[in-house]
Design a protein around this motif. Structure first.
Motif, PDB file in Angstrom:
ATOM      1  N   TRP A  51       0.867  -1.184   0.000  1.00 36.87           N
ATOM      2  CA  TRP A  51       0.000   0.000   0.000  1.00 36.87           C
ATOM      3  C   TRP A  51       0.900   1.231   0.000  1.00 36.87           C
ATOM      4  N   TYR A  52       0.684   2.099  -0.969  1.00 38.37           N
ATOM      5  CA  TYR A  52       1.404   3.354  -1.094  1.00 38.37           C
ATOM      6  C   TYR A  52       0.414   4.493  -0.939  1.00 38.37           C
ATOM      7  N   ARG A  53       0.931   5.669  -0.645  1.00 38.59           N
ATOM      8  CA  ARG A  53       0.080   6.848  -0.631  1.00 38.59           C
ATOM      9  C   ARG A  53       0.837   8.036  -1.213  1.00 38.59           C
ATOM     10  N   GLN A  54       0.069   8.935  -1.759  1.00 41.42           N
ATOM     11  CA  GLN A  54       0.638  10.151  -2.334  1.00 41.42           C
ATOM     12  C   GLN A  54      -0.261  11.322  -2.013  1.00 41.42           C
ATOM     13  N   ALA A  55       0.281  12.261  -1.280  1.00 43.90           N
ATOM     14  CA  ALA A  55      -0.430  13.496  -0.960  1.00 43.90           C
ATOM     15  C   ALA A  55      -0.025  14.558  -1.977  1.00 43.90           C
ATOM     16  N   PRO A  56      -0.862  15.578  -2.147  1.00 40.61           N
ATOM     17  CA  PRO A  56      -0.542  16.638  -3.127  1.00 40.61           C
ATOM     18  C   PRO A  56       0.824  17.256  -2.852  1.00 40.61           C
ATOM     19  N   GLY A  57       1.638  17.340  -3.900  1.00 44.62           N
ATOM     20  CA  GLY A  57       2.949  17.957  -3.780  1.00 44.62           C
ATOM     21  C   GLY A  57       4.008  17.097  -3.133  1.00 44.62           C
ATOM     22  N   LYS A  58       3.658  15.861  -2.804  1.00 44.66           N
ATOM     23  CA  LYS A  58       4.615  14.959  -2.150  1.00 44.66           C
ATOM     24  C   LYS A  58       4.872  13.724  -3.005  1.00 44.66           C
ATOM     25  N   GLN A  59       5.973  13.074  -2.724  1.00 45.35           N
ATOM     26  CA  GLN A  59       6.294  11.841  -3.438  1.00 45.35           C
ATOM     27  C   GLN A  59       5.448  10.691  -2.906  1.00 45.35           C
ATOM     28  N   ARG A  60       5.250   9.726  -3.766  1.00 46.65           N
ATOM     29  CA  ARG A  60       4.542   8.535  -3.340  1.00 46.65           C
ATOM     30  C   ARG A  60       5.437   7.767  -2.360  1.00 46.65           C
ATOM     31  N   GLU A  61       4.832   7.310  -1.274  1.00 50.17           N
ATOM     32  CA  GLU A  61       5.596   6.566  -0.277  1.00 50.17           C
ATOM     33  C   GLU A  61       4.933   5.238   0.034  1.00 50.17           C
ATOM     34  N   LEU A  62       5.776   4.273   0.362  1.00 47.39           N
ATOM     35  CA  LEU A  62       5.280   2.973   0.774  1.00 47.39           C
ATOM     36  C   LEU A  62       4.825   3.058   2.226  1.00 47.39           C
ATOM     37  N   VAL A  63       3.591   2.697   2.467  1.00 47.03           N
ATOM     38  CA  VAL A  63       3.000   2.772   3.797  1.00 47.03           C
ATOM     39  C   VAL A  63       3.104   1.436   4.522  1.00 47.03           C
TER      40      VAL A  63
ATOM     41  N   ALA B 228      -3.975  11.903   5.134  1.00 44.71           N
ATOM     42  CA  ALA B 228      -4.797  12.162   3.960  1.00 44.71           C
ATOM     43  C   ALA B 228      -3.951  12.071   2.688  1.00 44.71           C
ATOM     44  N   ALA B 229      -4.443  11.326   1.728  1.00 45.55           N
ATOM     45  CA  ALA B 229      -3.703  11.091   0.485  1.00 45.55           C
ATOM     46  C   ALA B 229      -4.541  10.206  -0.424  1.00 45.55           C
ATOM     47  N   VAL B 230      -4.050  10.011  -1.628  1.00 48.97           N
ATOM     48  CA  VAL B 230      -4.576   8.947  -2.470  1.00 48.97           C
ATOM     49  C   VAL B 230      -3.761   7.695  -2.151  1.00 48.97           C
ATOM     50  N   TYR B 231      -4.452   6.629  -1.826  1.00 49.76           N
ATOM     51  CA  TYR B 231      -3.798   5.368  -1.469  1.00 49.76           C
ATOM     52  C   TYR B 231      -3.857   4.422  -2.663  1.00 49.76           C
ATOM     53  N   TYR B 232      -2.706   3.866  -2.985  1.00 53.98           N
ATOM     54  CA  TYR B 232      -2.580   2.970  -4.126  1.00 53.98           C
ATOM     55  C   TYR B 232      -2.127   1.591  -3.661  1.00 53.98           C
ATOM     56  N   CYS B 233      -2.624   0.596  -4.343  1.00 56.04           N
ATOM     57  CA  CYS B 233      -2.197  -0.778  -4.089  1.00 56.04           C
ATOM     58  C   CYS B 233      -1.279  -1.222  -5.219  1.00 56.04           C
ATOM     59  N   ASN B 234      -0.210  -1.897  -4.839  1.00 56.54           N
ATOM     60  CA  ASN B 234       0.761  -2.401  -5.806  1.00 56.54           C
ATOM     61  C   ASN B 234       0.934  -3.898  -5.600  1.00 56.54           C
ATOM     62  N   ALA B 235       0.876  -4.628  -6.689  1.00 56.65           N
ATOM     63  CA  ALA B 235       1.034  -6.086  -6.633  1.00 56.65           C
ATOM     64  C   ALA B 235       2.217  -6.497  -7.499  1.00 56.65           C
ATOM     65  N   LYS B 236       3.145  -7.247  -6.889  1.00 56.33           N
ATOM     66  CA  LYS B 236       4.346  -7.656  -7.606  1.00 56.33           C
ATOM     67  C   LYS B 236       4.506  -9.170  -7.556  1.00 56.33           C
ATOM     68  N   PHE B 237       4.815  -9.734  -8.721  1.00 56.06           N
ATOM     69  CA  PHE B 237       5.091 -11.171  -8.816  1.00 56.06           C
ATOM     70  C   PHE B 237       5.948 -11.390 -10.036  1.00 56.06           C
ATOM     71  N   VAL B 238       7.150 -11.807  -9.843  1.00 62.32           N
ATOM     72  CA  VAL B 238       8.121 -12.031 -10.922  1.00 62.32           C
ATOM     73  C   VAL B 238       8.237 -10.727 -11.712  1.00 62.32           C
ATOM     74  N   SER B 239       7.892 -10.735 -12.978  1.00 60.11           N
ATOM     75  CA  SER B 239       8.034  -9.534 -13.805  1.00 60.11           C
ATOM     76  C   SER B 239       6.795  -8.646 -13.765  1.00 60.11           C
TER      77      SER B 239
ATOM     78  N   GLN C 114      -5.981   2.030  -9.380  1.00 63.26           N
ATOM     79  CA  GLN C 114      -6.281   3.409  -9.761  1.00 63.26           C
ATOM     80  C   GLN C 114      -6.222   4.370  -8.565  1.00 63.26           C
ATOM     81  N   GLY C 115      -6.181   3.812  -7.372  1.00 63.83           N
ATOM     82  CA  GLY C 115      -6.100   4.647  -6.180  1.00 63.83           C
ATOM     83  C   GLY C 115      -7.459   4.909  -5.553  1.00 63.83           C
ATOM     84  N   THR C 116      -7.425   5.165  -4.254  1.00 62.56           N
ATOM     85  CA  THR C 116      -8.640   5.534  -3.527  1.00 62.56           C
ATOM     86  C   THR C 116      -8.285   6.684  -2.588  1.00 62.56           C
ATOM     87  N   GLN C 117      -9.147   7.684  -2.563  1.00 68.13           N
ATOM     88  CA  GLN C 117      -8.872   8.908  -1.815  1.00 68.13           C
ATOM     89  C   GLN C 117      -9.239   8.733  -0.345  1.00 68.13           C
ATOM     90  N   VAL C 118      -8.332   9.144   0.523  1.00 70.06           N
ATOM     91  CA  VAL C 118      -8.595   9.196   1.959  1.00 70.06           C
ATOM     92  C   VAL C 118      -8.467  10.647   2.409  1.00 70.06           C
TER      93      VAL C 118
END
Length: 115
Positions: free
Chosen positions: A36-48, A90-101, A107-111
């Motif tokens: 789960w990542y989040r990105q607030a306005p004007g900030k970099q996306r961070e792993l939560v 408060a940010a847009v929260y994104y889910c990332n799924a990784k498996f091999v390549s 698309q994100g969900t707003q909190v």
């Protein structure tokens, strides 16, 4: 085609709770590492928070003790339980799924956290 879909965002007052869900379609969900990542306005996306295919979890310091990540392989879903929310969460929260390549994003969900 594998898809990642987040849900559960919304508005909450400081101190409140929300539970985000990340559903991953397709096969081999149990082999994916999920973050789960989040990105607030004007900030970099961070792993939560993240959970590996083996169930190991990790959190950024700012959410430790307040957020809990969990996975339900039968439902192909990862959850992020967020308690004691603060305005700085408060940010847009994104889910990332990784498996091999595969490196897939939702698309994100707003909190929104405000009084």
């Amino acid at each position: 085609q594998v898809q990642v879909v987040e849900s559960g965002g919304g508005w909450v007052q400081p101190g409140g709770s929300l539970r985000l869900s990340c559903a991953v379609s397709g096969m081999f969900f149990h082999l994916y590492d999920i973050g789960w990542y989040r990105q607030a306005p004007g900030k970099q996306r961070e792993l939560v928070a993240s959970v590996t295919s083996g169930g190991s979890t990790n959190y950024v310091d700012s959410v430790k003790g307040r957020f809990t990540i969990s996975r339900d392989n039968a439902k192909k879903t990862v959850y992020l339980q967020m308690n004691s929310l603060k305005p700085e969460d408060a940010a847009v929260y994104y889910c990332n799924a990784k498996f091999v390549s595969r490196d897939l994003w939702g698309q994100g969900t707003q909190v929104t956290v405000s009084s």
